[in-house]
Design a protein around this motif. Structure first.
Motif, PDB file in Angstrom:
ATOM      1  N   VAL A  33       0.841  -1.201   0.000  1.00 57.17           N
ATOM      2  CA  VAL A  33       0.000   0.000   0.000  1.00 57.17           C
ATOM      3  C   VAL A  33       0.876   1.251   0.000  1.00 57.17           C
ATOM      4  N   LEU A  34       1.896   1.271   0.845  1.00 58.53           N
ATOM      5  CA  LEU A  34       2.749   2.455   0.954  1.00 58.53           C
ATOM      6  C   LEU A  34       3.492   2.737  -0.355  1.00 58.53           C
ATOM      7  N   GLU A  35       3.766   1.711  -1.136  1.00 60.58           N
ATOM      8  CA  GLU A  35       4.426   1.891  -2.437  1.00 60.58           C
ATOM      9  C   GLU A  35       3.518   2.555  -3.458  1.00 60.58           C
ATOM     10  N   ARG A  36       2.205   2.368  -3.344  1.00 57.78           N
ATOM     11  CA  ARG A  36       1.269   2.807  -4.379  1.00 57.78           C
ATOM     12  C   ARG A  36       0.335   3.945  -3.975  1.00 57.78           C
ATOM     13  N   ALA A  37       0.117   4.169  -2.710  1.00 57.30           N
ATOM     14  CA  ALA A  37      -0.870   5.161  -2.279  1.00 57.30           C
ATOM     15  C   ALA A  37      -0.426   6.580  -2.612  1.00 57.30           C
ATOM     16  N   ASP A  38      -1.396   7.391  -3.018  1.00 57.07           N
ATOM     17  CA  ASP A  38      -1.188   8.832  -3.188  1.00 57.07           C
ATOM     18  C   ASP A  38      -1.468   9.560  -1.880  1.00 57.07           C
ATOM     19  N   LEU A  39      -2.379   8.992  -1.091  1.00 57.74           N
ATOM     20  CA  LEU A  39      -2.836   9.665   0.119  1.00 57.74           C
ATOM     21  C   LEU A  39      -3.213   8.634   1.174  1.00 57.74           C
ATOM     22  N   ILE A  40      -2.791   8.899   2.394  1.00 53.26           N
ATOM     23  CA  ILE A  40      -3.238   8.139   3.554  1.00 53.26           C
ATOM     24  C   ILE A  40      -4.099   9.081   4.386  1.00 53.26           C
ATOM     25  N   VAL A  41      -5.294   8.650   4.693  1.00 51.69           N
ATOM     26  CA  VAL A  41      -6.166   9.394   5.590  1.00 51.69           C
ATOM     27  C   VAL A  41      -6.168   8.623   6.902  1.00 51.69           C
ATOM     28  N   GLY A  42      -5.540   9.183   7.913  1.00 52.76           N
ATOM     29  CA  GLY A  42      -5.442   8.528   9.208  1.00 52.76           C
ATOM     30  C   GLY A  42      -6.512   9.022  10.158  1.00 52.76           C
ATOM     31  N   LEU A  43      -7.289   8.096  10.684  1.00 56.86           N
ATOM     32  CA  LEU A  43      -8.317   8.444  11.664  1.00 56.86           C
ATOM     33  C   LEU A  43      -7.687   8.326  13.049  1.00 56.86           C
ATOM     34  N   ASP A  44      -7.095   9.415  13.477  1.00 55.02           N
ATOM     35  CA  ASP A  44      -6.353   9.500  14.736  1.00 55.02           C
ATOM     36  C   ASP A  44      -7.275  10.060  15.826  1.00 55.02           C
TER      37      ASP A  44
ATOM     38  N   PRO B 285       8.736  12.550   5.225  1.00 54.71           N
ATOM     39  CA  PRO B 285       8.548  12.707   3.778  1.00 54.71           C
ATOM     40  C   PRO B 285       8.753  11.404   2.999  1.00 54.71           C
ATOM     41  N   GLU B 286       9.204  10.359   3.669  1.00 51.72           N
ATOM     42  CA  GLU B 286       9.408   9.063   3.007  1.00 51.72           C
ATOM     43  C   GLU B 286       8.099   8.349   2.682  1.00 51.72           C
ATOM     44  N   PHE B 287       7.012   8.807   3.282  1.00 53.50           N
ATOM     45  CA  PHE B 287       5.729   8.145   3.111  1.00 53.50           C
ATOM     46  C   PHE B 287       4.794   9.016   2.274  1.00 53.50           C
ATOM     47  N   PRO B 288       3.729   8.404   1.736  1.00 54.14           N
ATOM     48  CA  PRO B 288       2.753   9.205   0.984  1.00 54.14           C
ATOM     49  C   PRO B 288       2.177  10.321   1.861  1.00 54.14           C
ATOM     50  N   GLU B 289       1.617  11.327   1.203  1.00 57.27           N
ATOM     51  CA  GLU B 289       0.957  12.398   1.949  1.00 57.27           C
ATOM     52  C   GLU B 289      -0.015  11.774   2.940  1.00 57.27           C
ATOM     53  N   THR B 290       0.025  12.254   4.163  1.00 60.87           N
ATOM     54  CA  THR B 290      -0.841  11.710   5.213  1.00 60.87           C
ATOM     55  C   THR B 290      -1.604  12.835   5.885  1.00 60.87           C
ATOM     56  N   VAL B 291      -2.910  12.695   5.910  1.00 62.38           N
ATOM     57  CA  VAL B 291      -3.799  13.626   6.587  1.00 62.38           C
ATOM     58  C   VAL B 291      -4.319  12.927   7.832  1.00 62.38           C
ATOM     59  N   LEU B 292      -4.153  13.546   8.992  1.00 61.46           N
ATOM     60  CA  LEU B 292      -4.697  12.976  10.227  1.00 61.46           C
ATOM     61  C   LEU B 292      -5.960  13.732  10.614  1.00 61.46           C
ATOM     62  N   LEU B 293      -6.994  12.976  10.902  1.00 63.23           N
ATOM     63  CA  LEU B 293      -8.274  13.536  11.331  1.00 63.23           C
ATOM     64  C   LEU B 293      -8.511  13.100  12.773  1.00 63.23           C
ATOM     65  N   HIS B 294      -8.798  14.062  13.635  1.00 62.05           N
ATOM     66  CA  HIS B 294      -8.818  13.798  15.073  1.00 62.05           C
ATOM     67  C   HIS B 294     -10.206  13.719  15.704  1.00 62.05           C
ATOM     68  N   SER B 295     -11.251  13.932  14.913  1.00 61.52           N
ATOM     69  CA  SER B 295     -12.608  13.847  15.455  1.00 61.52           C
ATOM     70  C   SER B 295     -13.570  13.553  14.310  1.00 61.52           C
ATOM     71  N   PRO B 296     -14.750  13.038  14.629  1.00 57.80           N
ATOM     72  CA  PRO B 296     -15.748  12.831  13.583  1.00 57.80           C
ATOM     73  C   PRO B 296     -16.093  14.134  12.857  1.00 57.80           C
ATOM     74  N   ALA B 297     -16.162  15.244  13.578  1.00 59.44           N
ATOM     75  CA  ALA B 297     -16.472  16.531  12.944  1.00 59.44           C
ATOM     76  C   ALA B 297     -15.368  16.946  11.974  1.00 59.44           C
ATOM     77  N   GLU B 298     -14.127  16.731  12.362  1.00 58.51           N
ATOM     78  CA  GLU B 298     -13.005  17.053  11.476  1.00 58.51           C
ATOM     79  C   GLU B 298     -13.044  16.173  10.223  1.00 58.51           C
ATOM     80  N   ALA B 299     -13.397  14.909  10.387  1.00 55.26           N
ATOM     81  CA  ALA B 299     -13.520  14.010   9.238  1.00 55.26           C
ATOM     82  C   ALA B 299     -14.607  14.502   8.286  1.00 55.26           C
TER      83      ALA B 299
END
Length: 174
Positions: free
Chosen positions: A75-86, A150-164
């Protein structure tokens, strides 16, 4: 942004958000649990999962809702974006308990026709409730590492349901 993985601890809302992202962007969404479990809660072998995921990821567009350690490298080799539900632990654990109880009480089939049971939920070593407790910090640390490096795809962390919700609302279609 056409190859997206939504990642987080069990119960964080990965499947729901991934399906909505796919719908909003017109990108095929693939439920990983449906791809990795056979009926009777029999997991596909590690190699079978890797082969299946490799084939799925070869496509130009996809949204997936998980990243199991046995094939996360693919996944990390191919993903453009990781959306992390933190999300805070209480948010994901509350969602997980609510979902588990609902699935049991309403006898909802999940993961290729499998069913959750009280025994599986409360007494089994494979319980998602126990897995959540044991994996929370590890998955949280992994998401934060991805975002910081920077070694990983762009990662967006979302910290609450409202933020998501705000993030989803801001996605540009096409």
């Amino acid at each position: 942004m056409r190859r997206i993985v939504v990642y987080g601890v069990t119960g964080s809302g990965k499947s729901t958000l991934a399906a909505r992202v796919g719908e909003r962007l017109g990108i095929p969404y693939h439920s990983i649990d449906d791809l990795t479990w056979r009926p009777g809660w029999v997991p596909k072998s590690d190699q079978e999962q890797r082969d299946l995921i490799r084939a799925l990821l070869a496509g130009d567009e996809w949204v997936i809702d998980a990243g199991y350690a046995i094939w996360m490298d693919l996944v990390l080799e191919r993903a453009d974006l990781i959306v992390g539900l933190d999300m805070p632990r209480w948010v994901s654990y509350t969602r997980l308990v609510r979902r588990t109880v609902g699935n049991i009480v309403h006898k909802r089939a999940i993961c290729n026709g499998n069913y959750e049971t009280w025994r599986l939920a409360l007494l089994s070593r494979d319980s998602m409730l126990y897995f959540h407790i044991g994996s929370f910090r590890r998955k949280q640390a992994r998401m934060r590492l991805w975002q910081a490096s920077p070694e990983f795809p762009e990662t967006v962390l979302l910290h609450s349901p409202a933020e998501a919700e705000r993030w989803l609302d801001g996605l540009k279609v096409g």
